[in-house]
Design an enzyme around this catalytic site. Structure first.
Site, mmCIF file in Angstrom:
data_model
loop_
_atom_site.group_PDB
_atom_site.id
_atom_site.type_symbol
_atom_site.label_atom_id
_atom_site.label_comp_id
_atom_site.label_asym_id
_atom_site.label_seq_id
_atom_site.Cartn_x
_atom_site.Cartn_y
_atom_site.Cartn_z
ATOM 1 N N HIS A 65 -1.913 -3.740 0.031
ATOM 2 C CA HIS A 65 -3.258 -4.052 0.642
ATOM 3 C C HIS A 65 -4.323 -3.521 -0.416
ATOM 4 O O HIS A 65 -4.081 -2.593 -1.188
ATOM 5 C CB HIS A 65 -3.443 -3.590 1.927
ATOM 6 C CG HIS A 65 -3.537 -2.126 2.154
ATOM 7 N ND1 HIS A 65 -2.171 -1.350 2.070
ATOM 8 C CD2 HIS A 65 -4.208 -1.298 2.194
ATOM 9 C CE1 HIS A 65 -2.267 -0.118 2.212
ATOM 10 N NE2 HIS A 65 -3.652 0.016 2.097
ATOM 11 N N TYR A 107 2.162 1.141 1.052
ATOM 12 C CA TYR A 107 2.141 2.592 1.042
ATOM 13 C C TYR A 107 3.310 3.111 2.108
ATOM 14 O O TYR A 107 3.551 2.310 3.133
ATOM 15 C CB TYR A 107 0.759 2.788 1.743
ATOM 16 C CG TYR A 107 0.441 4.189 2.266
ATOM 17 C CD1 TYR A 107 -0.242 5.108 1.416
ATOM 18 C CD2 TYR A 107 0.727 4.503 3.525
ATOM 19 C CE1 TYR A 107 -0.294 6.366 1.758
ATOM 20 C CE2 TYR A 107 0.524 5.928 4.186
ATOM 21 C CZ TYR A 107 0.131 6.722 3.221
ATOM 22 O OH TYR A 107 -0.049 8.013 3.464
ATOM 23 N N HIS A 160 -8.529 -2.071 -0.207
ATOM 24 C CA HIS A 160 -9.472 -1.946 0.783
ATOM 25 C C HIS A 160 -10.821 -2.254 0.167
ATOM 26 O O HIS A 160 -11.102 -2.054 -0.981
ATOM 27 C CB HIS A 160 -9.629 -0.357 0.901
ATOM 28 C CG HIS A 160 -8.623 0.410 1.663
ATOM 29 N ND1 HIS A 160 -8.371 0.254 3.042
ATOM 30 C CD2 HIS A 160 -7.287 0.712 1.182
ATOM 31 C CE1 HIS A 160 -7.329 1.300 3.195
ATOM 32 N NE2 HIS A 160 -6.650 1.306 2.099
ATOM 33 N N ARG A 177 2.971 0.753 5.203
ATOM 34 C CA ARG A 177 1.755 -0.331 5.400
ATOM 35 C C ARG A 177 2.235 -1.508 4.303
ATOM 36 O O ARG A 177 2.669 -1.167 3.284
ATOM 37 C CB ARG A 177 0.701 0.173 5.049
ATOM 38 C CG ARG A 177 0.020 1.333 5.843
ATOM 39 C CD ARG A 177 -1.284 1.274 6.126
ATOM 40 N NE ARG A 177 -1.836 -0.234 6.347
ATOM 41 C CZ ARG A 177 -2.917 -0.661 5.799
ATOM 42 N NH1 ARG A 177 -3.817 0.129 5.334
ATOM 43 N NH2 ARG A 177 -3.173 -1.715 6.290
ATOM 44 N N TYR A 231 -2.859 7.071 -3.631
ATOM 45 C CA TYR A 231 -4.267 6.933 -3.821
ATOM 46 C C TYR A 231 -4.720 8.117 -4.415
ATOM 47 O O TYR A 231 -4.619 9.397 -4.441
ATOM 48 C CB TYR A 231 -4.843 7.088 -2.705
ATOM 49 C CG TYR A 231 -4.633 5.593 -1.802
ATOM 50 C CD1 TYR A 231 -5.760 4.732 -1.759
ATOM 51 C CD2 TYR A 231 -3.588 5.405 -1.168
ATOM 52 C CE1 TYR A 231 -5.563 3.383 -1.046
ATOM 53 C CE2 TYR A 231 -3.464 4.154 -0.374
ATOM 54 C CZ TYR A 231 -4.546 3.246 -0.453
ATOM 55 O OH TYR A 231 -4.295 2.082 0.349
#
Ligand code: MBD
Ligand code: FE
Length: 312
Positions: free
Chosen positions: A223, A199, A225, A220, A165
């Site tokens: 996805h 992730y 957010h 993870r 990120y």
């Protein structure tokens, strides 16, 4: 009689630690700390924790704080999801309509992303563009009664091709793969991006150290957010998941929810999507977000979870 004032048993030490004071302090903080200290004293005694084990844990906590990974550990040990479950329970008990399921904010939200009206291209300045399938996500933001919410501000953020990120991972631009979109008069939004991978927690870090001791993975599923703000409505923090991911039902952060897995249409024609920079068939997902009615001013707070808590 000898002076025994500074000699303690486990129990009298606990009572002393939890009762000593020179001022009232904060009664809520005193109650919470007292409970946690009591539980830890008990755990140390019942599990016969050795001094080496205790000091290794203290060292780990220090390194965890210095590494900025506290938010990974809170998620990985289920605390973030616990707070969501408790909010869901409170809503159900109070008879408040649920709206789109909430999902945890996670530790990687950064306010201040560039804002555009109606639509945005998340990957326009990203090296991630071209490394995966193009996704266009579109739909409306609705209120508790199914009416469109115009001029809602939606933040969308996700990982790059390497699962990193911006702001937290070296080499990304300032707000790379982070955008704000203002819904139009009919509550519509749409955006284009490159489908992110999953992730994984950073290797050789305090978090991975604990996870390997626990025999757990730190993955993870893929996805995206969202954080959606509009006066009069409760700020909605959620995530969508990309179907088909290996970890879709095995998220280390326990943040995935069944109602949030996208239904993806393949090979959609680019006609009508030229403004999003597509000229070839792409993946499309339609998704409407439903906001809850705000009951208090605090419900509409637009800030990150930490800023909301500590007033930053
Ligand atoms: C993430 O990308 C994330 O969303 C969460 C909740 C925790 C760690 C990394
Ligand atoms: Fe994430």
């Amino acid at each position: 009689m000898s002076n025994q004032k500074n000699e303690f048993t486990q129990q009298s030490l606990l009572e002393h630690v939890n009762s000593v004071k020179i001022a009232d302090g904060n009664p809520r903080a005193r109650a919470i700390v007292a409970r946690i200290v009591a539980d830890l004293f008990k755990a140390i005694d019942e599990l016969d924790v050795s001094p080496d084990e205790f000091w290794a844990a203290a060292d780990w906590l220090g390194r965890l704080g210095a590494s900025g990974q506290i938010g990974l550990i809170t998620a990985g040990l289920g605390f973030d999801r616990l707070l969501d479950i408790r909010m869901d329970e409170a809503d159900a008990k109070a008879g408040i309509a649920a709206g789109t399921p909430r999902a945890i904010e996670g530790p990687l939200y950064v306010p201040g992303a560039p804002l555009s009206k109606g639509e945005a291209v998340l990957d326009d300045d990203s090296d991630t563009r071209g490394t995966g399938k193009v996704l266009i996500m579109e739909g409306r933001v609705l209120d508790h009664a199914g009416q469109p919410v115009a001029n809602a501000i939606m933040d969308a953020w996700h990982a790059n091709k390497d699962g990193g990120y911006s702001h937290f991972f070296p080499g990304l631009k300032e707000f790379e793969l982070r955008r704000k979109i203002e819904t139009d008069a009919q509550g519509n939004y749409r955006f284009r991006t490159t489908l992110p991978p999953g992730y994984a927690i950073p290797p050789n870090s305090p978090t991975s150290e604990l996870f390997s001791l626990l025999g757990r993975h730190g993955h993870r599923p893929a996805h995206i957010h969202f954080h959606i703000v509009k006066e009069g409505h409760r700020t909605l923090t959620t995530q969508i998941n990309i179907p088909g991911d290996t970890y879709i039902d095995d998220d280390f952060a326990f943040a995935t929810r069944d109602g949030l897995v996208l239904k993806i249409e393949h090979d959609v024609s680019p006609a009508g999507y030229e403004s999003l920079g597509v000229d070839a068939p792409f993946e499309r997902a339609k998704f409407d977000f439903v906001m809850q009615l705000a009951l208090t001013e605090r419900d509409t707070d637009p800030r990150t979870r930490i800023a909301r808590a500590v007033g930053a």
